[in-house]
Motif scaffolding. Structure first.
Motif, PDB file in Angstrom:
ATOM      1  N   GLY A  67       0.833  -1.195   0.000  1.00  0.00           N
ATOM      2  CA  GLY A  67       0.000   0.000   0.000  1.00  0.00           C
ATOM      3  C   GLY A  67       0.869   1.247   0.000  1.00  0.00           C
ATOM      4  N   LYS A  68       1.774   1.328   0.946  1.00  0.00           N
ATOM      5  CA  LYS A  68       2.752   2.415   0.986  1.00  0.00           C
ATOM      6  C   LYS A  68       4.121   1.762   1.093  1.00  0.00           C
ATOM      7  CE  LYS A  68      -0.204   5.511   3.682  1.00  0.00           C
ATOM      8  NZ  LYS A  68      -0.460   5.996   5.048  1.00  0.00           N
ATOM      9  N   PRO A  69       5.159   2.313   0.410  1.00  0.00           N
ATOM     10  CA  PRO A  69       6.502   1.722   0.537  1.00  0.00           C
ATOM     11  C   PRO A  69       6.971   1.645   1.993  1.00  0.00           C
ATOM     12  CG  PRO A  69       6.452   3.256  -1.295  1.00  0.00           C
ATOM     13  CD  PRO A  69       5.123   3.376  -0.604  1.00  0.00           C
ATOM     14  N   SER A  70       6.481   2.579   2.826  1.00  0.00           N
ATOM     15  CA  SER A  70       6.919   2.568   4.227  1.00  0.00           C
ATOM     16  C   SER A  70       6.457   1.310   4.952  1.00  0.00           C
ATOM     17  CB  SER A  70       6.385   3.801   4.956  1.00  0.00           C
ATOM     18  OG  SER A  70       4.976   3.747   5.020  1.00  0.00           O
ATOM     19  N   TYR A  71       5.390   0.671   4.461  1.00  0.00           N
ATOM     20  CA  TYR A  71       4.915  -0.565   5.094  1.00  0.00           C
ATOM     21  C   TYR A  71       5.986  -1.654   5.040  1.00  0.00           C
ATOM     22  CZ  TYR A  71       0.118   1.266   5.081  1.00  0.00           C
ATOM     23  OH  TYR A  71      -1.001   2.010   5.293  1.00  0.00           O
ATOM     24  N   PHE A  72       6.940  -1.508   4.081  1.00  0.00           N
ATOM     25  CA  PHE A  72       8.011  -2.497   3.978  1.00  0.00           C
ATOM     26  C   PHE A  72       8.826  -2.540   5.275  1.00  0.00           C
ATOM     27  CE2 PHE A  72      12.313  -3.838   2.648  1.00  0.00           C
ATOM     28  CZ  PHE A  72      11.996  -5.046   2.067  1.00  0.00           C
ATOM     29  N   ILE A  73       9.014  -1.372   5.864  1.00  0.00           N
ATOM     30  CA  ILE A  73       9.790  -1.281   7.106  1.00  0.00           C
ATOM     31  C   ILE A  73       8.886  -1.570   8.298  1.00  0.00           C
ATOM     32  CG2 ILE A  73      11.275   0.215   8.518  1.00  0.00           C
ATOM     33  CD1 ILE A  73      12.441  -0.179   5.753  1.00  0.00           C
ATOM     34  N   ARG A  78       5.328  -8.730   9.455  1.00  0.00           N
ATOM     35  CA  ARG A  78       4.186  -9.555   9.864  1.00  0.00           C
ATOM     36  C   ARG A  78       3.783 -10.541   8.789  1.00  0.00           C
ATOM     37  NH1 ARG A  78       1.580  -7.253  14.410  1.00  0.00           N
ATOM     38  NH2 ARG A  78       1.866  -5.024  14.426  1.00  0.00           N
ATOM     39  N   GLY A  79       4.158 -10.214   7.546  1.00  0.00           N
ATOM     40  CA  GLY A  79       3.755 -11.062   6.418  1.00  0.00           C
ATOM     41  C   GLY A  79       4.283 -12.480   6.510  1.00  0.00           C
ATOM     42  N   MET A  80       5.255 -12.716   7.379  1.00  0.00           N
ATOM     43  CA  MET A  80       5.783 -14.079   7.511  1.00  0.00           C
ATOM     44  C   MET A  80       4.986 -14.906   8.527  1.00  0.00           C
ATOM     45  SD  MET A  80       9.825 -13.307   7.501  1.00  0.00           S
ATOM     46  CE  MET A  80      10.521 -12.043   6.464  1.00  0.00           C
ATOM     47  N   SER A  81       4.000 -14.286   9.155  1.00  0.00           N
ATOM     48  CA  SER A  81       3.354 -14.958  10.288  1.00  0.00           C
ATOM     49  C   SER A  81       2.310 -15.994   9.870  1.00  0.00           C
ATOM     50  CB  SER A  81       2.707 -13.920  11.202  1.00  0.00           C
ATOM     51  OG  SER A  81       1.674 -13.248  10.511  1.00  0.00           O
ATOM     52  N   GLN A  82       1.706 -15.849   8.688  1.00  0.00           N
ATOM     53  CA  GLN A  82       0.569 -16.715   8.340  1.00  0.00           C
ATOM     54  C   GLN A  82       0.961 -17.818   7.367  1.00  0.00           C
ATOM     55  OE1 GLN A  82      -2.374 -16.146  10.050  1.00  0.00           O
ATOM     56  NE2 GLN A  82      -0.976 -14.746  11.092  1.00  0.00           N
ATOM     57  N   TRP A  83       2.160 -18.359   7.528  1.00  0.00           N
ATOM     58  CA  TRP A  83       2.652 -19.370   6.578  1.00  0.00           C
ATOM     59  C   TRP A  83       1.830 -20.647   6.608  1.00  0.00           C
ATOM     60  CZ3 TRP A  83       4.106 -23.748   9.150  1.00  0.00           C
ATOM     61  CH2 TRP A  83       4.362 -23.605  10.526  1.00  0.00           C
TER      62      TRP A  83
END
Lengths: 327, 241
Positions: A67-73, A78-83
């Motif tokens: 959504g925003k590049p700042s979300y990368f930082i 958190r994106g690794m949590s729902q594997w």
């Protein structure tokens, strides 16, 4: 679907990086088995650096899909949590592992690190171990990338085993083509090996991509306007979508181009990704001309950008049934 | 287990968009911050909405029928948008089955919106996070609101009462009875998402009059044939006519 350039660049760039790494690894493994001439450490370190640059380029493109590049930082970790449930989450785990291991592979070769890990008494056991781990990560990343799309069952163009197969074959084909060009410049007796595999993989990719094009041209839609609103009548047509200025629903799920445009993109990618590189690879192998390999890679990569654009544009989302007429 | 949901009666909906505007008003003033609008008074106004009313025409002229079709998140019992979320921002509440997005965890990757066959999710172009109908979760549990008004804004505002709200897992609730007795159905059942929201179909109200009801076949006088000859003379009854 509306093709996002961030995802087009992400998937094509990391595909090249993973494919190039698998090419390097195959040369390394064959070299250790004395089936191919052994290469210098610098050859592998340099190749790994190029693969790393492609992977990092893909990562950079991925930032713009947030959504925003700042979300990368701030949020992407958190994106690794729902594997357990999400293929996207699995990709977010596989990608840094792939990048990290490629970096490690490069470091091992650059500094010539080695250890007699298994007591075989031969050189190259540490690089081989790192190489095997990286190759597994590369294949896992291909599977994750493909399954992100194949797992959405109601986007019927994607929900097919051909989707991850195509991601794998097109990525490895472009990687091996680049490896051929790299080996022509810096390798020792690898051109035929890489070049022939690049041709085989490109041909295999052509077969599976053509199979998916054939399949997608005759899809029987499960959803219809009748199931969408639950009215059992053969004649149902929309009169108003509830707004006139458009919304996320009209922007995200439509490619907004004509049928002719879509068709021409299809032929462009078929020529650029498959026909031209195959001819150039063959000519390069026959005439032993390194420049043609690089040209083949450039054409194939540009072709893959068209291919990926088409991959997204062709996908027809069932929500579009609700957005047929403005008013 | 509770599964809160809406039941929308297409037989009653007149397509006035009151639910659309009241939804926007309530949710744009809520604690989650405003819902983005771009160009609200300009040429191509666009913005984030949780609820829309669409219009469909069924049949062929002149035998047509207009169906107004309100469309919002269906709070699927097997919601396909939830497992695909990489961050866990998208979740389904155990206690009442409402599907929600944690706006502080969402990275705006849009994957959940791809994984919703109904197009119920919209990316807020200002906040850059995914938004969707919350079933007015900040309203239905609000103790400061009178109990009979603790319902989603769209339900409260509907002038025709086309929208019902309740627990579809409770067989005695108003919504369960409506689904059971009026042929309630789900949208796109072919994907196995099991939407919690149901729609009630258009119904024709017809009166059936049998011939027997027009002429009294069971007239006892005729049956037993005990009628007497009537006088041809003028009687008091004739004057009354």
């Amino acid at each position: 679907m509306h093709p996002a350039f961030s995802v087009i660049f992400l998937t094509t760039l990391i595909g090249v990086g993973q494919g190039l790494f698998l090419a390097l690894f195959s040369a390394q493994a064959y070299g250790m088995a004395k089936l191919l001439p052994a290469q210098s450490n610098d050859f592998f370190a340099g190749g790994a650096l190029i693969a790393l640059l492609f992977l990092l380029g893909g990562l950079f493109a991925a930032i713009f899909h947030l959504g925003k590049p700042s979300y990368f930082i701030t949020r992407a970790w958190r994106g690794m949590s729902q594997w357990r449930t999400s293929w996207l989450s699995r990709e977010l785990i596989a990608m840094p592992i792939m990048i990290g291991l490629t970096f490690l592979y490069m470091v091992v070769y650059y500094f010539g690190l080695d250890a007699d890990l298994y007591g075989w008494g031969v050189e190259g056991q540490l690089p081989l171990t790192v190489g095997i781990a990286t190759a597994v990560a590369a294949i896992a990343l291909f599977v994750c990338t493909g399954m992100i799309y194949a797992a959405i069952k109601f986007i019927q163009e994607w929900a097919c085993a051909l989707t991850p197969v195509n991601y794998f074959l097109l990525g490895t084909a472009s990687g091996f083509t680049l490896a051929t060009a790299y080996a022509a410049a810096y390798g020792d007796g690898l051109v035929q090996f890489f070049g022939n595999w690049a041709i085989v993989l490109t041909l295999a990719g052509l077969i599976t991509r053509a199979a998916s094009l054939f399949r997608n041209s005759r899809i029987k839609r499960k959803s219809s306007i009748q199931t969408a609103i639950g009215v059992r009548h053969t004649k149902v047509q929309q009169k108003s979508m509830g707004m006139m200025g458009g919304s996320y629903n009209t922007r995200e799920y439509f490619h907004g181009k004509s049928e002719l445009f879509l068709k021409s993109v299809k032929w462009i990618f078929l020529v650029l990704t498959f026909a031209l590189p195959l001819i150039l690879l063959w000519a390069g192998l026959a005439g032993n001309d390194g420049g043609l390999f690089l040209l083949a890679f450039v054409f194939q990569y540009i072709g893959l950008l068209f291919e990926r654009w088409f991959f997204f544009a062709q996908a027809n989302h069932p929500q579009n049934l609700y957005y047929q007429v403005v008013g | 287990m509770t599964q809160l949901a809406l039941v929308i009666d297409l037989n009653v909906c007149v397509g006035c968009h009151a639910c659309v505007t009241s939804c926007k008003q309530w949710n744009t003033s809520g604690q989650a911050g405003p819902m983005f609008d771009d160009n609200p008074y300009g040429k191509d106004p666009t913005g984030t909405f949780f609820n829309r009313v669409q219009t469909f025409e069924v049949g062929e002229f002149p035998c047509t029928e207009t169906v107004h079709f309100p469309k919002s998140c269906l709070h699927c019992e097997d919601a396909p948008c939830v497992p695909v979320c990489p961050t866990g921002a998208s979740y389904k509440r155990k206690e009442d089955g409402i599907v929600l997005v944690d706006y502080d965890k969402c990275i705006g990757c849009k994957y959940c919106s791809w994984a919703c066959p109904y197009g119920a999710r919209e990316l807020d172009e200002n906040q850059k996070v995914m938004k969707k109908c919350t079933l007015c979760v900040d309203r239905i549990y609000d103790q400061s609101i009178p109990e009979d008004r603790r319902k989603p804004a769209c339900v409260i505002s509907c002038p025709t009462g086309a929208r019902l709200f309740g627990d579809v897992h409770d067989p005695d609730s108003e919504v369960s009875i409506a689904i059971r007795e009026n042929g309630g159905y789900q949208l796109m059942p072919e994907w196995g998402t099991k939407p919690a929201n149901h729609y009630l179909p258009r119904r024709k109200t017809k009166m059936h009059i049998h011939e027997d009801e027009l002429t009294r076949a069971d007239n006892p006088l005729r049956k037993e044939d005990i009628r007497h000859e009537t006088s041809k003379d003028t009687t008091l009854d004739d004057w009354l006519m």
